[in-house]
Write a protein that holds these residues in place. Structure first.
Motif, PDB file in Angstrom:
ATOM      1  N   ASN A   1       0.843  -1.204   0.000  1.00 41.10           N
ATOM      2  CA  ASN A   1       0.000   0.000   0.000  1.00 41.10           C
ATOM      3  C   ASN A   1       0.874   1.248   0.000  1.00 41.10           C
ATOM      4  OD1 ASN A   1      -2.322   1.777   0.508  1.00 41.10           O
ATOM      5  ND2 ASN A   1      -1.538   1.882   2.598  1.00 41.10           N
TER       6      ASN A   1
ATOM      7  N   GLN B   1      -0.192  -1.857  -4.912  1.00 41.91           N
ATOM      8  CA  GLN B   1      -1.219  -2.859  -4.604  1.00 41.91           C
ATOM      9  C   GLN B   1      -2.482  -2.630  -5.442  1.00 41.91           C
ATOM     10  OE1 GLN B   1      -4.126  -3.577  -0.910  1.00 41.91           O
ATOM     11  NE2 GLN B   1      -2.011  -3.383  -0.261  1.00 41.91           N
ATOM     12  N   GLU B   2      -3.076  -3.724  -5.932  1.00 39.38           N
ATOM     13  CA  GLU B   2      -4.358  -3.632  -6.628  1.00 39.38           C
ATOM     14  C   GLU B   2      -5.459  -3.323  -5.621  1.00 39.38           C
ATOM     15  OE1 GLU B   2      -5.030  -4.115  -9.976  1.00 39.38           O
ATOM     16  OE2 GLU B   2      -2.849  -4.163 -10.242  1.00 39.38           O
ATOM     17  N   LYS B   3      -6.459  -2.559  -6.068  1.00 40.49           N
ATOM     18  CA  LYS B   3      -7.607  -2.264  -5.204  1.00 40.49           C
ATOM     19  C   LYS B   3      -8.514  -3.495  -5.138  1.00 40.49           C
ATOM     20  CE  LYS B   3     -10.242   1.073  -6.703  1.00 40.49           C
ATOM     21  NZ  LYS B   3     -10.649   2.479  -6.980  1.00 40.49           N
ATOM     22  N   PHE B   4      -9.078  -3.752  -3.958  1.00 32.74           N
ATOM     23  CA  PHE B   4     -10.024  -4.864  -3.778  1.00 32.74           C
ATOM     24  C   PHE B   4     -11.432  -4.283  -3.826  1.00 32.74           C
ATOM     25  CE2 PHE B   4     -12.082  -7.808  -0.434  1.00 32.74           C
ATOM     26  CZ  PHE B   4     -12.516  -8.695  -1.406  1.00 32.74           C
ATOM     27  N   GLY B   5     -12.067  -4.343  -4.991  1.00 30.06           N
ATOM     28  CA  GLY B   5     -13.401  -3.777  -5.143  1.00 30.06           C
ATOM     29  C   GLY B   5     -13.347  -2.528  -6.002  1.00 30.06           C
ATOM     30  N   ALA B   6     -14.450  -1.784  -5.980  1.00 33.04           N
ATOM     31  CA  ALA B   6     -14.596  -0.640  -6.893  1.00 33.04           C
ATOM     32  C   ALA B   6     -14.699   0.670  -6.123  1.00 33.04           C
ATOM     33  CB  ALA B   6     -15.839  -0.805  -7.742  1.00 33.04           C
TER      34      ALA B   6
ATOM     35  N   ARG C   1      -6.256  -2.087   0.208  1.00 29.12           N
ATOM     36  CA  ARG C   1      -6.934  -0.990  -0.483  1.00 29.12           C
ATOM     37  C   ARG C   1      -8.377  -1.402  -0.755  1.00 29.12           C
ATOM     38  NH1 ARG C   1      -4.394   0.456  -5.792  1.00 29.12           N
ATOM     39  NH2 ARG C   1      -5.807   2.201  -5.586  1.00 29.12           N
TER      40      ARG C   1
ATOM     41  N   GLY D   1     -12.336  -1.055  -1.900  1.00 33.82           N
ATOM     42  CA  GLY D   1     -13.310  -0.348  -2.714  1.00 33.82           C
ATOM     43  C   GLY D   1     -14.461   0.091  -1.825  1.00 33.82           C
ATOM     44  N   SER D   2     -15.319   0.966  -2.326  1.00 35.13           N
ATOM     45  CA  SER D   2     -16.483   1.362  -1.539  1.00 35.13           C
ATOM     46  C   SER D   2     -17.435   0.182  -1.360  1.00 35.13           C
ATOM     47  CB  SER D   2     -17.231   2.512  -2.220  1.00 35.13           C
ATOM     48  OG  SER D   2     -16.554   3.731  -1.992  1.00 35.13           O
ATOM     49  N   ASP D   3     -17.504  -0.686  -2.360  1.00 36.91           N
ATOM     50  CA  ASP D   3     -18.403  -1.839  -2.271  1.00 36.91           C
ATOM     51  C   ASP D   3     -17.917  -2.845  -1.220  1.00 36.91           C
ATOM     52  OD1 ASP D   3     -16.202  -2.401  -3.861  1.00 36.91           O
ATOM     53  OD2 ASP D   3     -17.364  -3.077  -5.604  1.00 36.91           O
ATOM     54  N   THR D   4     -16.645  -3.248  -1.325  1.00 34.23           N
ATOM     55  CA  THR D   4     -16.120  -4.230  -0.368  1.00 34.23           C
ATOM     56  C   THR D   4     -16.129  -3.661   1.052  1.00 34.23           C
ATOM     57  OG1 THR D   4     -13.908  -3.457  -0.978  1.00 34.23           O
ATOM     58  CG2 THR D   4     -14.681  -5.489  -2.006  1.00 34.23           C
TER      59      THR D   4
ATOM     60  N   PRO E   1     -16.250  -9.576   2.823  1.00 33.70           N
ATOM     61  CA  PRO E   1     -16.071  -9.466   1.371  1.00 33.70           C
ATOM     62  C   PRO E   1     -15.199 -10.573   0.784  1.00 33.70           C
ATOM     63  CG  PRO E   1     -14.860  -7.742   2.511  1.00 33.70           C
ATOM     64  CD  PRO E   1     -15.700  -8.433   3.543  1.00 33.70           C
ATOM     65  N   PHE E   2     -14.302 -11.145   1.596  1.00 38.54           N
ATOM     66  CA  PHE E   2     -13.482 -12.238   1.067  1.00 38.54           C
ATOM     67  C   PHE E   2     -14.343 -13.460   0.745  1.00 38.54           C
ATOM     68  CE2 PHE E   2     -10.078  -9.944   3.468  1.00 38.54           C
ATOM     69  CZ  PHE E   2      -9.311  -9.619   2.359  1.00 38.54           C
TER      70      PHE E   2
ATOM     71  N   TYR F   1     -17.698 -11.467  -2.012  1.00 38.45           N
ATOM     72  CA  TYR F   1     -17.394 -10.640  -3.185  1.00 38.45           C
ATOM     73  C   TYR F   1     -16.752 -11.525  -4.254  1.00 38.45           C
ATOM     74  CZ  TYR F   1     -16.205  -6.314  -5.642  1.00 38.45           C
ATOM     75  OH  TYR F   1     -16.128  -5.286  -6.550  1.00 38.45           O
TER      76      TYR F   1
END
Lengths: 419, 419
Positions: free
Chosen positions: A409, A414-419, B56, B58-61, B71-72, B75
């Protein structure tokens, strides 16, 4: 967005408990470590449980966790990491065993699905300490049908066995009967693939008996009134786990600058670069500046470097406060060089893989301190790096498994987890 | 035991990193937020990792975690949440895909188990930005055997596809070939139910080609020298997960007072009440008092209200410190109204769903602050609500997934685990 590089420096067994001879300070608190303190003062600090609160970590399980591989999932049996730890080449899917050189009396043979004709006189062959390299070489590379058997000696009577070949399963039972006076147990498998492993294992034990019973090392032992180490008895089998290579997992190139075979083995297994460092002995006399220079060199074409500095652990295992203080000061010297030579903006984390308290002489499950400096860290009021001084810092309390997400981070990779 | 009501107010992307233009303060630290500070001073405070340390979110997770859905576990694939996020009606068991409006050249047909006759010229149809609503409507509601296909446009060339019908499996491969110049891949399924999904998906792609190739929107595009958006290529399929409705899970009625389609979609999916709030634009110009009034109204016949206030996130994504400071002050105004109008004894939690630092322009995995006020909270010494001021508070460091147990415990509505 700018990406940064990162270095994690791990003082092996560095953390400790208050020592009466040090007026209730820990060796780390008693040591003169201005550069560790500088990282703490510039950074965010806290406590870390290498595995989980109170869990006594090994160096292997702790480094797996710190590198982001959950040891509860990937540490399946001691065999593969025992083999890695003594510097054997282990490939994904290999079936690995811990072994003893043992003393058999009689004439070992297979009768159907069990061994007969011989009993174990001493599972440890009187803790044989010499000649095991020659004994291991006598069976190393043996081929049984389409399976190759690699053997290497470890400390005293211990060794490891790696089976490599197609169609091998992990669930083959121990040949070692775990008690003196017993007949070795023929291995059996729980499923078709493991039955192949068991069959190969039993053949290997017979081959070891044939190769070692009259081996010169044993002839000399018997002449000297000692028990011969005339068979190899495997136990603790496990499959080398399918760990995702470090670069594939994180999208950054990683290197391990380390002194011990175990951590080097883990690094190689994760396809990380593991340079040979001249003067890195893994002992109290190690050349810490050579390690520091290797870190800086690796940073030229790697994004991430993990360094394990072994000396503090030795002071703990040997219960020598002075040795541990000196080791902490050597670590400080290593960190000084790194701080002076890293590219600007590099993230630096300092921590330990576990406690090895002077007054316990082995690993304990207490927390270890952690400090992370570099761009965008949440700087707190902690001013020095110690087991107690970091309490109340911004990191609060994390697990070893949390470090890589925290670092990637901060590194911006790092890739984002979600949107 | 008296039950209380609770409100969780989430500043979207509210947390940040120190900003040089703000003399090293964060926008939240620089903003004038006496009411956020009042909650912190009256309450218990700490840091929260929305998903886990360093991750990182997302707003959804993050909102799934904050509402107590791991979410693991839930999602699984972007499709369902992409569809929810653009306001589509999604039901448990629906198979959802992300899609592109793309440009095909040739004459698409199925030959046995693969597509032939046409190649993808541009997967994004020159990032088409107009007319996609009309294109989506041209295929929305298509019925293929016993499956209905719902399509809705998203931003630019993006869209979502929801397949609803009996016997559909989740494991159907992408039709999108993920590179220009390739023939679309016919979808195939891993199991019998997923093979049905794949068959429907391939038929749907053909139907989209038939419906769009001569659509007026495309005729005009071609006349204007642009590439036509003449096919829909799905990818990233996933099944809408079987999440337990909020009221069933917690035994309390819940409402979501939110501004964005994504969070509204999650609320509806959990069978929570999601009122329409006049003046809630989701932008910097939003009417925060309308949101506050909606919270108070919802509290009349609900026990729990989650509010997401979107504006701070925009300031972060746009890298505008002033906009983010203003958004934080609007949030403070919202909280002022809520504090003045909630029933006495209501628990109030203030937090963020993730950091969106000004100097990063996207979500990061740093901790966010959290403060909880109301009866029986463990009041600490923290006096203001900020990223650094909450360090050392009574909450220490928790995860988003911990919030609902903490709130339902304080509310007195949680079942005991054990005897």
């Amino acid at each position: 967005m700018k990406r940064t590089k990162a270095v994690i420096i791990i003082g092996d067994g560095l953390a400790d408990r208050p020592v009466p001879e040090l007026d209730g300070r820990t060796p780390l608190e008693a040591a003169d470590t201005p550069n560790l303190d500088r990282v703490a003062a510039d950074g965010e600090c806290g406590q870390m449980d290498p595995i989980g609160p109170g869990v006594r970590a090994g160096s292997d399980t702790s480094h797996l966790a710190i590198l982001g591989y959950d040891p509860f999932k990937v540490y399946t049996g001691r065999g593969p990491f025992e083999a890695l730890g003594i510097g054997m080449d282990v490939e994904r899917g290999d079936i690995c065993f811990r072994c003893n050189f043992s003393t058999l009396e009689g004439d070992l043979r297979l009768e159907g699905d069990h061994f007969a004709g011989a009993k174990v006189v001493d599972r440890r062959a009187q803790r044989i300490s010499e000649g095991t390299h020659e004994l291991a070489q006598a069976v190393n590379g043996v081929v049984i049908e389409d399976v190759t058997c690699y053997v290497k000696e470890s400390v005293e009577h211990r060794a490891a066995l790696v089976l490599r070949g197609p169609g091998l399963g992990p669930n083959a039972s121990d040949v070692d009967p775990h008690e003196d006076g017993a007949v070795p147990h023929a291995s059996h498998g729980d499923d078709e693939e493991s039955r192949k492993t068991a069959w190969v294992l039993n053949q290997f034990v017979l081959r070891s008996w044939e190769a070692l019973r009259n081996h010169p090392v044993n002839t000399q032992r018997v002449a000297a009134g000692k028990l011969p180490a005339n068979v190899i008895l495997p136990r603790g089998g496990g499959v080398a786990p399918h760990l995702e290579p470090f670069e594939q997992k994180y999208g950054v190139k990683g290197a391990c600058v380390v002194e011990t075979g175990l951590i080097a083995g883990i690094g190689r297994y994760l396809h990380m670069t593991v340079p040979t460092v001249e003067g890195a002995t893994g002992g109290a006399d190690t050349n810490e500046l050579a390690l520091a220079q290797a870190i800086i060199e690796m940073l030229q074409d790697h994004d991430f470097v993990l360094c394990n500095f072994k000396a503090p652990d030795l002071g703990g295992h040997d219960s020598k406060p002075d040795a541990k203080i000196k080791a902490a000061e050597k670590l400080d010297n290593l960190v000084a060089y790194v701080l002076d030579h890293v590219p600007a903006g590099t993230h630096i984390a300092i921590t330990a893989d576990h406690c090895t308290p002077i007054n316990f002489g082995d690993h304990t499950g207490d927390t270890v301190p952690i400090a992370i400096s570099g761009p965008n860290v949440r700087k707190d009021t902690v001013q020095s790096f110690g087991e107690r001084s970091v309490v109340g810092g911004a990191i609060a309390r994390i697990r070893g498994f949390d470090i890589m997400p925290i670092m990637t981070n901060l590194m911006g990779v790092q890739e984002k987890f979600g949107a």
